[in-house]
Design a protein around this motif. Structure first.
Motif, PDB file in Angstrom:
ATOM      1  N   CYS A   1      -7.141  -0.629   4.373  1.00 52.81           N
ATOM      2  CA  CYS A   1      -8.074  -1.756   4.514  1.00 52.81           C
ATOM      3  C   CYS A   1      -9.452  -1.466   3.946  1.00 52.81           C
ATOM      4  CB  CYS A   1      -8.214  -2.123   6.001  1.00 52.81           C
ATOM      5  SG  CYS A   1      -6.671  -2.613   6.792  1.00 52.81           S
ATOM      6  N   ASP A   2      -9.635  -0.298   3.355  1.00 54.97           N
ATOM      7  CA  ASP A   2     -10.976   0.099   2.906  1.00 54.97           C
ATOM      8  C   ASP A   2     -10.925   0.557   1.447  1.00 54.97           C
ATOM      9  OD1 ASP A   2     -13.558   1.052   2.602  1.00 54.97           O
ATOM     10  OD2 ASP A   2     -13.626   1.995   4.580  1.00 54.97           O
ATOM     11  N   ASP A   3     -10.974  -0.408   0.527  1.00 53.50           N
ATOM     12  CA  ASP A   3     -10.935  -0.094  -0.901  1.00 53.50           C
ATOM     13  C   ASP A   3     -12.080   0.815  -1.316  1.00 53.50           C
ATOM     14  OD1 ASP A   3      -8.834  -1.804  -0.858  1.00 53.50           O
ATOM     15  OD2 ASP A   3      -9.806  -3.425  -1.967  1.00 53.50           O
ATOM     16  N   SER A   4     -13.258   0.588  -0.752  1.00 52.84           N
ATOM     17  CA  SER A   4     -14.447   1.358  -1.128  1.00 52.84           C
ATOM     18  C   SER A   4     -14.290   2.826  -0.748  1.00 52.84           C
ATOM     19  CB  SER A   4     -15.688   0.770  -0.443  1.00 52.84           C
ATOM     20  OG  SER A   4     -16.832   1.553  -0.738  1.00 52.84           O
TER      21      SER A   4
ATOM     22  N   PHE B   1       0.872  -1.175   0.000  1.00 48.80           N
ATOM     23  CA  PHE B   1       0.000   0.000   0.000  1.00 48.80           C
ATOM     24  C   PHE B   1       0.907   1.223   0.000  1.00 48.80           C
ATOM     25  CE2 PHE B   1      -2.490   3.238   2.344  1.00 48.80           C
ATOM     26  CZ  PHE B   1      -3.618   3.274   1.536  1.00 48.80           C
TER      27      PHE B   1
ATOM     28  N   ASP C   1      -1.503   4.909  -3.790  1.00 50.81           N
ATOM     29  CA  ASP C   1      -2.865   4.566  -3.355  1.00 50.81           C
ATOM     30  C   ASP C   1      -3.506   5.740  -2.624  1.00 50.81           C
ATOM     31  OD1 ASP C   1      -3.110   1.584  -4.008  1.00 50.81           O
ATOM     32  OD2 ASP C   1      -1.206   1.660  -2.924  1.00 50.81           O
TER      33      ASP C   1
ATOM     34  N   ARG D   1     -11.511   4.512  -0.382  1.00 46.45           N
ATOM     35  CA  ARG D   1     -10.517   5.131  -1.263  1.00 46.45           C
ATOM     36  C   ARG D   1     -11.129   5.451  -2.624  1.00 46.45           C
ATOM     37  NH1 ARG D   1      -7.357   0.790   0.213  1.00 46.45           N
ATOM     38  NH2 ARG D   1      -7.035   0.160  -1.957  1.00 46.45           N
ATOM     39  N   GLU D   2     -11.906   4.548  -3.141  1.00 48.57           N
ATOM     40  CA  GLU D   2     -12.525   4.765  -4.453  1.00 48.57           C
ATOM     41  C   GLU D   2     -13.483   5.950  -4.408  1.00 48.57           C
ATOM     42  OE1 GLU D   2     -15.236   2.385  -7.786  1.00 48.57           O
ATOM     43  OE2 GLU D   2     -14.476   1.319  -6.015  1.00 48.57           O
TER      44      GLU D   2
END
Length: 579
Positions: free
Chosen positions: A537-540, A395, A470, A542-543
């Motif tokens: 730990c939180d892809d959503s 990351f 990221d 970040r998106e």
């Protein structure tokens, strides 16, 4: 290549170098070695390392970027082997107390003592400690240029000719800049170029001048007296024998600007901080009866104060004579301009509080170029890393920035180290260069190859490296300059569709909506590590932050739209002009 102009530039180098060597060869030689290209500077450092002596050992470590080692050598040697060179190295390393002690132990240390006092902001003390010398005359003139009410007398040097103005519907402008493309690739140079190209594309006739002796002053030579980049002419003022006294140099520059404005038949002059540019431009405008614009892109005195190496030193700088004189002069220059432009609401409030008329100020914020707009925000960071030869795994956090102390990148290094110890595979990428880079590299040694420093990069490369991240972090320190000045980095990060984490400071909060990123308390690496680990730990999240940030920038911060405000300022200014 204009061979006559090339010879003139080389003559400028020879004459300037001879003057500096006559004034203070120890100081000049040391600064010249530091300003050489990195490979040459390190070669000099390695050679010095073979010469016995504490001073040469410290100089070697300093040039090789080993600042901790250089400081250790100075500390060990300041009592047993004090020397002028050791004192100068201590001063450049921010070791004011050590430099003081070394100066006290030397029989003849007036020049070193003067430099220490100037660094501390004691202008009168720095002048008075010197006997009659070239340095004393130069510092006295610099003090004069900062004094209330002093402006260059450009009419003495001006070539008399009738003022002929443009008959075009869109006002023609001449911009007075500190530096420019293609020789300097900084945020300042890119914004200046965007202003010029946007005006040109909108039908304005534009040109720009740069400070006297540029680009010779940055170790480069210009191909001709005029260099054209993307259809914009940059005019180079390189005198064969540059004035050595700041006030005389400003008078000659003001006359040169006025002559160029008349020759190019422009309607107005436009310059940027700091006050030296404003003095030359304002004097030129007054000499030929032309309106002028002062664009405030920073807060000079706060930037200088923030460069202090300790909290106590930064506090002392803000109480110093130099700080007070710079602040007063900036306000005087801005108040004298026919129109003022600045980048953010916090900066606007600062100017008004200082006495600049509110009605003269227009807010034109930082915005993103089409190069940012046209990037693919859906490009996966890992895929970009692979293309750049970086590890796809992990990351990655970081930034593209000028690496100076108040950017807070030391806190980011510590946060990444903390996150890794707590089990997050976090990695660091910092693109750019600056005075704090050697110390930052040493601090990041604990991260091994989990930390990447690219050094100087082009604008296109900076975009690529940011797309490889990221999360983009802007961890500025809680310093007045960071609370006041709005940087472009968060805007670019959002434009690239990357989530942003910023320090919780007014000038940053006004840039980043809550939907586009997160705030953390400045200078709190542990808290920053926690926030970054949660985002890892939180892809959503970040998106969502990335998408919202890009949408915000495309709607409000595209340069094509923002840049048009310059033309509006010009038109209003010319409409009010009663020539």
């Amino acid at each position: 290549m204009n061979l006559k102009f090339l010879a003139k530039q080389i003559g400028n180098v020879v004459i300037t170098t001879a003057g500096h060597m006559n004034e203070d060869r120890v100081f000049f030689s040391m600064q010249l070695a530091r300003r050489l290209p990195k490979s040459a500077s390190q070669t000099v450092g390695r050679l010095l390392g073979k010469v016995p002596g504490a001073a040469t050992g410290a100089a070697s470590a300093w040039l090789l970027g080993q600042e901790s080692r250089a400081k250790a050598i100075v500390t060990a040697a300041e009592e047993q082997q004090p020397s002028r060179l050791l004192g100068e190295i201590a001063l450049n390393l921010g070791m004011l107390d050590a430099a003081d002690r070394i100066a006290d132990s030397l029989e003849s240390a007036a020049s070193l003592r003067s430099r220490i006092l100037w660094t501390e902001g004691n202008i009168d003390g720095a002048i008075n400690v010197l006997s009659d010398s070239k340095r004393k005359k130069r510092l006295s003139a610099e003090r004069m240029s900062m004094s209330p009410g002093w402006w260059p007398d450009s009419e003495t040097h001006l070539v008399a000719r009738p003022a002929v103005r443009s008959s075009a519907e869109s006002p023609a402008s001449l911009h007075v800049l500190t530096n420019s493309l293609p020789h300097t690739r900084s945020g300042y140079a890119y914004r200046s170029h965007l202003v010029l190209t946007t005006l040109k594309d909108a039908g304005h006739r534009v040109a720009a001048t740069t400070r006297p002796s540029y680009p010779v002053t940055v170790g480069r030579l210009s191909a001709d007296t005029v260099e054209t980049v993307d259809g914009v002419d940059y005019l180079r003022d390189v005198p064969l024998r540059p004035a050595t006294i700041p006030t005389a140099r400003l008078e000659e520059q003001a006359a040169w600007i006025a002559d160029q404005a008349l020759e190019r038949q422009v309607d107005l002059l436009h310059t940027t901080t700091h006050y030296v540019n404003g003095l030359a431009t304002g004097a030129a405008a007054r000499a030929i009866g032309m309106p002028w614009v002062y664009e405030v892109r920073g807060v000079l005195e706060e930037t200088w104060a923030a460069a202090g190496s300790t909290p106590a030193e930064r506090t002392a700088r803000r109480k110093s004579q130099r700080f007070a004189m710079m602040r007063s002069k900036e306000i005087e220059v801005a108040s004298a301009a026919d129109a003022v432009i600045t980048l953010g609401e916090t900066m606007r409030e600062h100017l008004i509080a200082g006495g600049v008329p509110a009605e003269s100020i227009t807010l034109i914020p930082n915005a993103v170029s089409e190069a940012v707009v046209n990037t693919d925000p859906n490009r996966a960071p890992a895929a970009t890393r692979a293309r750049l030869g970086l590890h796809e795994d992990g990351f990655w956090v970081g930034t593209a920035a000028s690496i100076v102390g108040y950017e807070g990148l030391d806190d980011l290094v510590d946060a990444v180290a903390l996150a890794r110890r707590q089990g997050t595979d976090m990695r660091l990428l910092i693109a750019g260069e600056g005075v704090a880079l050697p110390e930052l590299r040493e601090r990041a040694a604990v991260l091994g190859d989990m930390a990447v420093f690219t050094g100087r990069v082009s604008q296109a490369q900076a975009i690529d490296y940011q797309l490889a991240l990221d999360v983009i972090v802007v961890p500025r320190k809680d310093e007045p300059v960071c609370r006041l000045v709005t940087p472009i980095k968060p805007i670019e990060a959002m434009g690239l569709g990357r989530p942003v984490v910023i320090s919780d400071l007014p000038a940053l909060r006004e840039l980043v909506p809550e939907s586009a990123g997160l705030c953390t308390p400045p200078q709190k690496p542990r808290h920053l590590a926690e926030v970054l680990s949660e985002l890892a730990c939180d892809d959503s999240a970040r998106e969502n932050y990335g998408q919202n940030g890009r949408a915000h920038v495309l709607a409000t911060r595209r340069w094509k739209e923002i840049g048009r405000r310059y033309g509006q300022v010009y038109s209003q200014l010319m409409g009010a002009d009663t020539r």
